[in-house]
Write a protein that holds these residues in place. Structure first.
Motif, PDB file in Angstrom:
ATOM      1  N   SER A  18       1.016  -1.336   0.039  1.00 67.30           N
ATOM      2  CA  SER A  18      -0.076   0.118   0.092  1.00 67.30           C
ATOM      3  C   SER A  18       0.895   1.160   0.115  1.00 67.30           C
ATOM      4  O   SER A  18       0.605   2.321  -0.603  1.00 67.30           O
ATOM      5  CB  SER A  18      -1.110   0.167   1.225  1.00 67.30           C
ATOM      6  N   LYS A  19       1.900   1.281   0.508  1.00 63.68           N
ATOM      7  CA  LYS A  19       3.192   2.411   0.605  1.00 63.68           C
ATOM      8  C   LYS A  19       3.342   2.570  -0.645  1.00 63.68           C
ATOM      9  O   LYS A  19       3.557   3.793  -1.056  1.00 63.68           O
ATOM     10  CB  LYS A  19       4.160   2.131   1.533  1.00 63.68           C
ATOM     11  N   VAL A  20       3.618   1.408  -1.524  1.00 67.04           N
ATOM     12  CA  VAL A  20       4.124   1.467  -3.062  1.00 67.04           C
ATOM     13  C   VAL A  20       3.163   2.179  -3.772  1.00 67.04           C
ATOM     14  O   VAL A  20       3.408   3.063  -4.720  1.00 67.04           O
ATOM     15  CB  VAL A  20       4.665   0.181  -3.532  1.00 67.04           C
ATOM     16  N   THR A  21       1.946   1.826  -3.456  1.00 66.76           N
ATOM     17  CA  THR A  21       0.936   2.213  -4.525  1.00 66.76           C
ATOM     18  C   THR A  21       0.663   3.622  -3.897  1.00 66.76           C
ATOM     19  O   THR A  21       0.213   4.495  -4.942  1.00 66.76           O
ATOM     20  CB  THR A  21      -0.431   1.585  -3.872  1.00 66.76           C
ATOM     21  N   ALA A  22       0.673   4.097  -2.916  1.00 67.55           N
ATOM     22  CA  ALA A  22       0.628   5.440  -2.507  1.00 67.55           C
ATOM     23  C   ALA A  22       1.606   6.403  -2.963  1.00 67.55           C
ATOM     24  O   ALA A  22       1.838   7.606  -2.871  1.00 67.55           O
ATOM     25  CB  ALA A  22       0.242   5.640  -0.858  1.00 67.55           C
ATOM     26  N   GLY A  23       2.750   5.979  -3.395  1.00 65.66           N
ATOM     27  CA  GLY A  23       3.986   6.540  -3.641  1.00 65.66           C
ATOM     28  C   GLY A  23       4.880   6.749  -2.679  1.00 65.66           C
ATOM     29  O   GLY A  23       6.117   7.738  -2.714  1.00 65.66           O
ATOM     30  N   ARG A  24       4.867   6.417  -1.487  1.00 59.94           N
ATOM     31  CA  ARG A  24       5.503   6.548  -0.443  1.00 59.94           C
ATOM     32  C   ARG A  24       7.033   5.740  -0.275  1.00 59.94           C
ATOM     33  O   ARG A  24       7.731   5.822   0.511  1.00 59.94           O
ATOM     34  CB  ARG A  24       4.776   6.515   0.921  1.00 59.94           C
ATOM     35  N   THR A  26       9.382   3.123  -2.849  1.00 60.78           N
ATOM     36  CA  THR A  26       9.853   2.462  -4.159  1.00 60.78           C
ATOM     37  C   THR A  26       9.939   1.061  -4.416  1.00 60.78           C
ATOM     38  O   THR A  26       9.687   0.364  -3.368  1.00 60.78           O
ATOM     39  CB  THR A  26      11.147   2.833  -4.700  1.00 60.78           C
ATOM     40  N   ARG A  42       5.785  -6.762  -8.312  1.00 55.97           N
ATOM     41  CA  ARG A  42       5.001  -6.004  -9.345  1.00 55.97           C
ATOM     42  C   ARG A  42       3.935  -7.243  -9.704  1.00 55.97           C
ATOM     43  O   ARG A  42       2.655  -6.919  -9.614  1.00 55.97           O
ATOM     44  CB  ARG A  42       5.717  -6.234 -10.643  1.00 55.97           C
TER      45      ARG A  42
END
Length: 66
Positions: A18-24, A26, A42
């Motif tokens: 969820s952090k990756v999806t939010a852009g917080r 990489t 991925r």
């Protein structure tokens, strides 16, 4: 929809993804934290986007072993 039992590992995966999806975070750093390849991260992200967080859970849970 009922409750879905998940392991600590699955919950950690959902939190990181969820952090990756939010852009917080990489993709590469998420792969290091989860100890997976970037390709596998991925694939997990694709599963979350199509099937929701419940799709991260292991598919054999609740089934008898061979």
């Amino acid at each position: 929809m009922g409750l879905i039992a998940m392991s600590e590992r699955d919950l950690q995966r959902i939190e990181i993804l969820s952090k990756v999806t939010a852009g917080r975070m990489t993709l590469a750093s998420a792969a290091r934290v989860l100890e997976l390849s970037t390709r596998q991260v991925r694939r997990l992200l694709e599963r979350i986007n199509t099937g929701g967080a419940a799709s991260i859970r292991h598919k054999a849970i609740g089934r008898p072993s061979n």
